[in-house]
Design an enzyme around this catalytic site. Sequence first.
Site, PDB file in Angstrom:
ATOM      1  N   SER A 294      45.296  47.746  35.921  1.00  0.00           N
ATOM      2  CA  SER A 294      45.279  49.237  35.374  1.00  0.00           C
ATOM      3  C   SER A 294      45.109  50.168  36.461  1.00  0.00           C
ATOM      4  CB  SER A 294      44.338  49.582  34.449  1.00  0.00           C
ATOM      5  OG  SER A 294      43.151  49.899  34.764  1.00  0.00           O
ATOM      6  N   ASP A 295      45.604  51.343  36.459  1.00  0.00           N
ATOM      7  CA  ASP A 295      45.187  52.484  37.206  1.00  0.00           C
ATOM      8  C   ASP A 295      43.585  52.711  36.638  1.00  0.00           C
ATOM      9  OD1 ASP A 295      44.950  54.364  39.114  1.00  0.00           O
ATOM     10  OD2 ASP A 295      46.796  55.466  38.761  1.00  0.00           O
ATOM     11  N   CYS A 296      42.939  53.482  37.539  1.00  0.00           N
ATOM     12  CA  CYS A 296      41.568  53.639  37.145  1.00  0.00           C
ATOM     13  C   CYS A 296      41.232  54.109  35.868  1.00  0.00           C
ATOM     14  CB  CYS A 296      40.800  53.845  38.774  1.00  0.00           C
ATOM     15  SG  CYS A 296      40.945  52.488  39.813  1.00  0.00           S
TER      16      CYS A 296
END
Length: 780
Positions: A294-296
């Site tokens: 996932s993006d952060c």
Amino acid sequence: MGCFTITKPFSLLFYLLVFLLCVSPGAGRPSFACDPRNANTKKLPFCNANLPIPNRVRDLIGRLTLQEKITLLVNNAAAVPRLGISGYEWWSEALHGVSNTGPGVKFGGSFPGATSFPQVITTAASFNASLWELIGRVVSDEARAMYNGGVAGLTYWSPNVNIFRDPRWGRGQETPGEDPVLSSRYAASYVTGLQQPYGRDGSRLKVAACCKHYTAYDLDNWNGVDRFHFNAKVSKQDLEDTFDVPFRGCVLEGKVASIMCSYNQVNGIPSCADTNLLRNTIRGEWRLNGYIASDCDSVGVYFNDQHYTKTPEDAAADAIKAGLDLDCGPFLAIHTEQAVKLGKLKELDVNGALANTLTVQMRLGMYDGDPSAQPFGHLGPRDVCTPAHQQLALEAARQGIVLLKNRGRSLPLSTQRHRTIAVIGPNSDVTVTMVGNYAGVPCGYTTPLQGIGRYARTVHQPGCRDVSCAGNQLIGAAVNAARQADATVLVMGLDQSIEAEFKDRVGLLLPGHQQDLITRVATASKGPTVLVLMSGGPLDISFAQINPRVSAILWVGYPGQAGGTAIADVLFGTTNPGGKLPMTWYPQAYVAKLPMTNMAMRSDPARGYPGRTYRFYKGPVVYPFGHGLSYTSFVHTIADDAPKVVSVLFSGGHSRSNTTISGGDSLRVSHTTCDRLEVGVGVNVRNAGSEDGTHTLLVFSVPPASGNWEPNRQLVAFQKVHIPAGSQQQVKINLHVCNHLSVVDRNGIRRIPMGKHNLDIGDVRHPISLQAQPFVENKP
Ligand SMILES: *[C@@H]1O[C@H](CO)[C@@H](O)[C@H](O)[C@H]1NC(C)=O
Ligand SMILES: *[C@@H]1O[C@H](CO)[C@@H](O)[C@H](O)[C@H]1NC(C)=O
């Protein structure tokens, strides 16, 4: 026993033994797992490097408790001391050099810096795929060296291959530009260089790369809309022929070990919770051999900010069920156990995610024991910032510089006639500006002022305090400097205070008083005035384009640690520029006609919507995609034997496969026998000037007009060639009909239009007629 306490002379063998004992195992970082000295794990199947990786992964998962598994679902994965496994930070970055943007990389000690290549938009402008791969190899040498030294990870969340859809995007600088074919090729080349697969079937990896951010992510913060809340409404057609293309190339050709899903929603579903995107497309259709990250804090974002699910357990369950394997952020570590207890998720789903991440760690050799005994185990501090690596950073900057204007051949400057140069502008003596974002600590810098100083005497005036250029107090001194010098170089443009992550631009003009400074200096200058622009995104500099006092214009993007040397080398003709713009330079009026939030690539004339990128926008431009001059001139001709008619065999024989769309017939790619549809076109390129030069051949296809759904034209191939003055070279362009001459219909289906396709190469045009022919099986 101490290491250097031997006083009596012993045999050579003994010294060798002591040397190996002292230096070999303890020299680098300790084993991540499966330490050969750990008797508890030495014999376990997951530590046996001779077993197939899937068996080792299964064995390891079988030994983990649910609680342990859940601590491995996040970027700062916990240690499992019981099984001799250390903690691991998954988040490292290497967009254009090893970077400390993520927590996985720490500079200092034996690793004070790493080679900082130009920002990606600049490197893309070289249109040189072998350069991109070479940079990847060098970056991963330095990454491995830093990993061996215990200051970096092996999983790099680079490159960013989102399409540079809107010129205002603050992160456009990180990307290879606006064209899907260019971006796809960049992704595959850079990833191949970084990962440098080896071993049986190339299953082993030097480092693991990650193509991000999937998908339709290209807005950061514009007019009150931010990436954490944005719902990108994307048509099937645009998804298939624009947004998905670089990711598909990254997986299918680059064989990337990871894809990252983005913060935004796509058509109402957060991309990190979208089964269709993750499980069906990336893993199902493209067969990703790797993990999806996932993006952060994406999962936290769609729960807390987008309120996409009622409970946090639902958010965790949705992500893993959709195909997410690793959460950058703590969310899955906190909520997954409860999600399993509530029956929203099975332990089997968690196992599936872990199988993907653990497989990548095993492919990286992390369970093979002593890292120094493995391939790349020899790399250390002396392999970082080597002269050869720094030379490549310089070479990349030289290849990426684009000559936009050169009135009456004002460039190159001459060391004979231009002995004193006025060097002016807020970017004329900058360092960190040149490396853009997602950079590390460079080995060192050469600023433009320093670079020019190697060729001539310099008089330096900043002209403005910074790029926002709020006041005009410093302009007078700059004008005086220009009056006295033999030539003037203005280094202007942007930096991260204007375009950045979290920050899109509002317009395309130079900020503050920059235009004023340029015009006044150009008017006063005794000799030629050269404008050098640093920026990621395009600028509307029509005022300078049409001003005859501005002799020449260079765009250098963010040229990296050696940027100043490269700029000076181009200014003085040591390097003949050959870069081409990887994005359209629009006039300021363009952005007033389209909100950044409108994702449509295609124009909608009825509603005054102009469309996006050279593929769909037909209006006026400042400089077109692919523009870039040279100090020499090139002439193209098509080889006589280039095919003019190609038969496209279609199978199935159903009349349905031969659909009529707005007057033109087309065949579905999936109904076509694609494997025999390669077309080779020879192009002769002659260097008609008096200087050796490098030319980028850009081949565009223009499909037969049938409706407003096909692109105006589409880049289908590019090839860079070096040609000495006065000589000619034939370049063979290989086109694949199914990939290169197909277009996508409104339902997202790829079709090959029959009829006349034109290939545009520079100012020559070559027509190729495609004819449908039913494919008849040979009867025995
Ligand atoms: C399909 O298209 C081709 C080329 O335009 C045409 O010659 C042919 O008759 C069409 N076939 C059918 C079954 O409609
Ligand atoms: C592409 O880049 C590589 C690496 O710098 C270089 O050796 C090669 O000459 C370049 N190709 C051309 C045609 O300039």
